[in-house]
Design a protein around this motif. Structure first.
Motif, short mmCIF file in Angstrom:
data_model
loop_
_atom_site.label_atom_id
_atom_site.label_comp_id
_atom_site.label_asym_id
_atom_site.label_seq_id
_atom_site.Cartn_x
_atom_site.Cartn_y
_atom_site.Cartn_z
N LEU A 1 0.84 -1.21 0.00
CA LEU A 1 0.00 0.00 0.00
C LEU A 1 0.87 1.25 0.00
CD1 LEU A 1 -2.70 1.51 0.36
CD2 LEU A 1 -2.49 1.10 2.80
N GLY A 2 1.91 1.26 0.84
CA GLY A 2 2.81 2.41 0.90
C GLY A 2 3.50 2.67 -0.43
N GLY A 3 3.90 1.61 -1.11
CA GLY A 3 4.54 1.77 -2.41
C GLY A 3 3.60 2.36 -3.45
N ARG A 4 2.36 1.91 -3.44
CA ARG A 4 1.39 2.44 -4.40
C ARG A 4 1.05 3.90 -4.10
NH1 ARG A 4 -3.63 -1.29 -5.28
NH2 ARG A 4 -4.03 0.36 -6.80
N VAL A 5 0.89 4.24 -2.82
CA VAL A 5 0.58 5.62 -2.45
C VAL A 5 1.80 6.52 -2.72
CG1 VAL A 5 -0.01 7.15 -0.52
CG2 VAL A 5 -1.19 4.97 -0.79
N HIS B 1 6.44 5.10 5.20
CA HIS B 1 6.90 4.76 6.54
C HIS B 1 5.77 3.99 7.22
CE1 HIS B 1 10.41 7.43 6.26
NE2 HIS B 1 9.59 8.21 5.56
N VAL B 2 6.06 2.74 7.62
CA VAL B 2 5.07 1.89 8.29
C VAL B 2 5.20 2.12 9.78
CG1 VAL B 2 4.32 -0.48 8.68
CG2 VAL B 2 5.19 0.19 6.45
N GLY B 3 4.06 2.26 10.45
CA GLY B 3 4.06 2.47 11.90
C GLY B 3 4.65 1.28 12.63
N VAL C 1 0.35 3.29 7.51
CA VAL C 1 1.46 3.59 6.62
C VAL C 1 1.27 5.03 6.15
CG1 VAL C 1 0.32 2.70 4.54
CG2 VAL C 1 2.80 2.83 4.61
N ALA C 2 2.36 5.78 6.13
CA ALA C 2 2.29 7.19 5.72
C ALA C 2 3.39 7.46 4.70
CB ALA C 2 2.47 8.10 6.93
N VAL C 3 3.09 8.29 3.73
CA VAL C 3 4.10 8.74 2.79
C VAL C 3 4.45 10.16 3.20
CG1 VAL C 3 4.63 9.28 0.39
CG2 VAL C 3 3.27 7.27 0.94
N ARG C 4 5.72 10.35 3.54
CA ARG C 4 6.18 11.67 3.98
C ARG C 4 7.63 11.84 3.57
NH1 ARG C 4 5.97 8.90 9.28
NH2 ARG C 4 8.12 8.55 9.90
N ALA C 5 8.12 13.05 3.71
CA ALA C 5 9.51 13.33 3.36
C ALA C 5 10.44 12.70 4.39
CB ALA C 5 9.74 14.83 3.29
N ASP C 6 11.53 12.14 3.90
CA ASP C 6 12.54 11.60 4.80
C ASP C 6 13.14 12.71 5.63
OD1 ASP C 6 12.25 8.99 3.93
OD2 ASP C 6 13.77 9.20 2.37
N SER C 7 13.65 12.36 6.79
CA SER C 7 14.28 13.35 7.66
C SER C 7 15.77 13.40 7.34
CB SER C 7 14.05 12.97 9.12
OG SER C 7 14.59 13.94 9.96
#
Length: 163
Positions: free
Chosen positions: A36-40, A67-69, A75-81
């Motif tokens: 799911l994370g890859g598709r999003v 990023h999976v909890g 699962v969230a798609v966000r910018a890497d830190s």
């Protein structure tokens, strides 16, 4: 006064069976969340392209990762830190997440210092409009989540029928 009573014994039995089924299939939920994370992620990166952002080197798109909890609850798609160079001439180091936030929601434009009376600022507006690529990807992400959840339930049902 009317009373309303619900018998939750069957509901509790359902959730106990649900937990037992998931425990017997280790890694299935994690695999579903990663897929799911890859598709999003693809949808968010596409929204960055469609937003009109000049990202010719693909930096902003590369920062967006799933990023999976830790408890496998989301699962969230966000910018890497990560620290990245930002600015024009006097480059400063900023967090990629902060830069993504500036691009998504907009930011103020620094005004003139007031030291020179003749200085005319190049910026003609006080605020840069946000590109909102997360918001634009959200509707499609919800459809993807429903599709993945249906596939997850289908795999659970198939494994339940085999056992």
């Amino acid at each position: 006064m009317q009373e309303f009573e619900i018998n939750t014994s069957q509901w509790t039995a359902f959730w106990n069976r649900w937990r037992d089924t998931i425990d017997r299939l280790p890694g299935l939920k994690e695999a579903m969340l990663e897929k799911l994370g890859g598709r999003v992620q693809g949808e968010v990166r596409g929204a960055v392209d469609r937003s009109g952002l000049n990202d010719s080197r693909g930096r902003v798109k590369r920062w967006q990762n799933p990023h999976v909890g830790s408890g496998l609850g989301y699962v969230a798609v966000r910018a890497d830190s990560v620290e990245v160079a930002a600015g024009y001439r006097d480059r400063q180091r900023l967090n990629a997440g902060a830069l993504t936030n500036f691009l998504t929601s907009g930011h103020k434009v620094r005004g003139p210092s007031g030291r020179s009376k003749r200085y005319q600022p190049r910026a003609r507006r006080s605020r840069v409009k946000g590109l909102d690529f997360y918001g634009k990807a959200q509707a499609e992400a919800e459809k993807i989540a429903v599709q993945e959840a249906e596939g997850f339930l289908r795999r659970l049902t198939e494994s339940e029928l085999r056992s």
